[in-house]
Design a protein around this motif. Sequence first.
Motif, PDB file in Angstrom:
ATOM      1  N   GLN A   1      -0.668  -3.081  -3.353  1.00  0.00           N
ATOM      2  CA  GLN A   1      -0.805  -1.665  -3.682  1.00  0.00           C
ATOM      3  C   GLN A   1      -1.787  -1.052  -2.701  1.00  0.00           C
ATOM      4  OE1 GLN A   1       0.744   0.293  -6.201  1.00  0.00           O
ATOM      5  NE2 GLN A   1      -0.224   1.906  -4.983  1.00  0.00           N
ATOM      6  N   MET A   2      -1.327  -0.071  -1.952  1.00  0.00           N
ATOM      7  CA  MET A   2      -2.154   0.565  -0.924  1.00  0.00           C
ATOM      8  C   MET A   2      -2.396   2.022  -1.320  1.00  0.00           C
ATOM      9  SD  MET A   2      -0.373  -1.019   2.492  1.00  0.00           S
ATOM     10  CE  MET A   2       1.142  -0.103   2.250  1.00  0.00           C
ATOM     11  N   SER A   3      -3.644   2.388  -1.398  1.00  0.00           N
ATOM     12  CA  SER A   3      -4.019   3.746  -1.751  1.00  0.00           C
ATOM     13  C   SER A   3      -4.968   4.307  -0.699  1.00  0.00           C
ATOM     14  CB  SER A   3      -4.695   3.761  -3.127  1.00  0.00           C
ATOM     15  OG  SER A   3      -3.857   3.209  -4.113  1.00  0.00           O
ATOM     16  N   SER A   4      -5.151   5.621  -0.745  1.00  0.00           N
ATOM     17  CA  SER A   4      -6.036   6.289   0.230  1.00  0.00           C
ATOM     18  C   SER A   4      -5.707   5.848   1.644  1.00  0.00           C
ATOM     19  CB  SER A   4      -7.503   5.988  -0.098  1.00  0.00           C
ATOM     20  OG  SER A   4      -7.837   6.419  -1.396  1.00  0.00           O
ATOM     21  N   LEU A   5      -4.442   5.857   1.944  1.00  0.00           N
ATOM     22  CA  LEU A   5      -3.991   5.361   3.245  1.00  0.00           C
ATOM     23  C   LEU A   5      -4.505   6.229   4.382  1.00  0.00           C
ATOM     24  CD1 LEU A   5      -0.425   4.274   2.204  1.00  0.00           C
ATOM     25  CD2 LEU A   5      -2.096   2.810   3.349  1.00  0.00           C
ATOM     26  N   LYS A   6      -4.774   5.561   5.497  1.00  0.00           N
ATOM     27  CA  LYS A   6      -5.287   6.210   6.693  1.00  0.00           C
ATOM     28  C   LYS A   6      -4.327   5.969   7.855  1.00  0.00           C
ATOM     29  CE  LYS A   6     -10.007   5.012   5.244  1.00  0.00           C
ATOM     30  NZ  LYS A   6     -11.260   4.314   5.651  1.00  0.00           N
ATOM     31  N   PRO A   7      -4.341   6.839   8.850  1.00  0.00           N
ATOM     32  CA  PRO A   7      -3.461   6.609  10.010  1.00  0.00           C
ATOM     33  C   PRO A   7      -3.670   5.234  10.641  1.00  0.00           C
ATOM     34  CG  PRO A   7      -4.291   8.849  10.055  1.00  0.00           C
ATOM     35  CD  PRO A   7      -4.995   8.155   8.919  1.00  0.00           C
ATOM     36  N   GLU A   8      -4.871   4.721  10.602  1.00  0.00           N
ATOM     37  CA  GLU A   8      -5.130   3.400  11.184  1.00  0.00           C
ATOM     38  C   GLU A   8      -4.542   2.252  10.369  1.00  0.00           C
ATOM     39  OE1 GLU A   8      -7.371   5.808  10.519  1.00  0.00           O
ATOM     40  OE2 GLU A   8      -9.292   4.955   9.825  1.00  0.00           O
ATOM     41  N   ASP A   9      -3.985   2.546   9.212  1.00  0.00           N
ATOM     42  CA  ASP A   9      -3.268   1.525   8.445  1.00  0.00           C
ATOM     43  C   ASP A   9      -1.832   1.368   8.925  1.00  0.00           C
ATOM     44  OD1 ASP A   9      -4.924   2.770   5.527  1.00  0.00           O
ATOM     45  OD2 ASP A   9      -5.408   0.929   6.624  1.00  0.00           O
TER      46      ASP A   9
ATOM     47  N   THR B   1       7.610  -5.259   7.086  1.00  0.00           N
ATOM     48  CA  THR B   1       8.048  -3.939   6.656  1.00  0.00           C
ATOM     49  C   THR B   1       7.116  -2.911   7.287  1.00  0.00           C
ATOM     50  OG1 THR B   1       8.607  -2.581   4.709  1.00  0.00           O
ATOM     51  CG2 THR B   1       6.706  -4.034   4.488  1.00  0.00           C
ATOM     52  N   GLN B   2       7.692  -1.839   7.815  1.00  0.00           N
ATOM     53  CA  GLN B   2       6.924  -0.843   8.572  1.00  0.00           C
ATOM     54  C   GLN B   2       6.231   0.136   7.624  1.00  0.00           C
ATOM     55  OE1 GLN B   2       6.533  -0.324  12.115  1.00  0.00           O
ATOM     56  NE2 GLN B   2       4.989   1.136  11.375  1.00  0.00           N
ATOM     57  N   VAL B   3       4.947   0.322   7.854  1.00  0.00           N
ATOM     58  CA  VAL B   3       4.176   1.348   7.149  1.00  0.00           C
ATOM     59  C   VAL B   3       3.650   2.323   8.183  1.00  0.00           C
ATOM     60  CG1 VAL B   3       2.110   1.817   5.788  1.00  0.00           C
ATOM     61  CG2 VAL B   3       3.539  -0.161   5.237  1.00  0.00           C
ATOM     62  N   THR B   4       3.979   3.597   8.009  1.00  0.00           N
ATOM     63  CA  THR B   4       3.524   4.629   8.929  1.00  0.00           C
ATOM     64  C   THR B   4       2.769   5.690   8.138  1.00  0.00           C
ATOM     65  OG1 THR B   4       5.421   4.250  10.385  1.00  0.00           O
ATOM     66  CG2 THR B   4       4.185   6.296  10.678  1.00  0.00           C
ATOM     67  N   VAL B   5       1.528   5.928   8.535  1.00  0.00           N
ATOM     68  CA  VAL B   5       0.698   6.916   7.851  1.00  0.00           C
ATOM     69  C   VAL B   5       0.448   8.065   8.823  1.00  0.00           C
ATOM     70  CG1 VAL B   5      -1.438   7.346   6.612  1.00  0.00           C
ATOM     71  CG2 VAL B   5      -0.396   5.061   6.554  1.00  0.00           C
ATOM     72  N   SER B   6       0.902   9.238   8.447  1.00  0.00           N
ATOM     73  CA  SER B   6       0.746  10.410   9.305  1.00  0.00           C
ATOM     74  C   SER B   6      -0.537  11.157   8.947  1.00  0.00           C
ATOM     75  CB  SER B   6       1.949  11.323   9.154  1.00  0.00           C
ATOM     76  OG  SER B   6       2.035  11.812   7.829  1.00  0.00           O
ATOM     77  N   SER B   7      -1.124  11.762   9.952  1.00  0.00           N
ATOM     78  CA  SER B   7      -2.393  12.489   9.731  1.00  0.00           C
ATOM     79  C   SER B   7      -2.145  13.938   9.365  1.00  0.00           C
ATOM     80  CB  SER B   7      -3.244  12.403  11.001  1.00  0.00           C
ATOM     81  OG  SER B   7      -2.538  12.932  12.093  1.00  0.00           O
TER      82      SER B   7
END
Length: 126
Positions: A81-89, A120-126
């Motif tokens: 479970q990933m929360s408060s995701l950041k672009p660097e994640d 699996t790809q995770v992309t976090v946009s700013s």
Amino acid sequence: VQLQASGGGLVQAGGSLRLSCAASGRTFSNYGMGWFRQAPGREREFVAAISRSSGSTYYVDSVKGRFTISRDNAKSTMYLQMSSLKPEDTAVYYCAASENYSVGYFYTADRDYKYWGQGTQVTVSS
């Protein structure tokens, strides 16, 4: 054991995602499990690990307080479970299974994990 990771996607900064890793082929509870990630141009890095019984967990400092690793041995599935995701994640996230076992010790190196999922790809946009 065969591992299948899923749940990645595109999310805005501050958002959440839950990754799953489904295992098959062997007794899931016989393995310590871990999540790793690899960002473009960087080496794969350890993210989190969980003991065979779910009694203990361990995280890299950069995700502490934001990510939670768990497992359901009855369903042969591990979660992140990933929360408060950041672009660097942003990275490809891999699940892995280790046959190694040592009381009170968590394995954080690639070489300690024998079985790997496809990522699996995770992309976090700013």
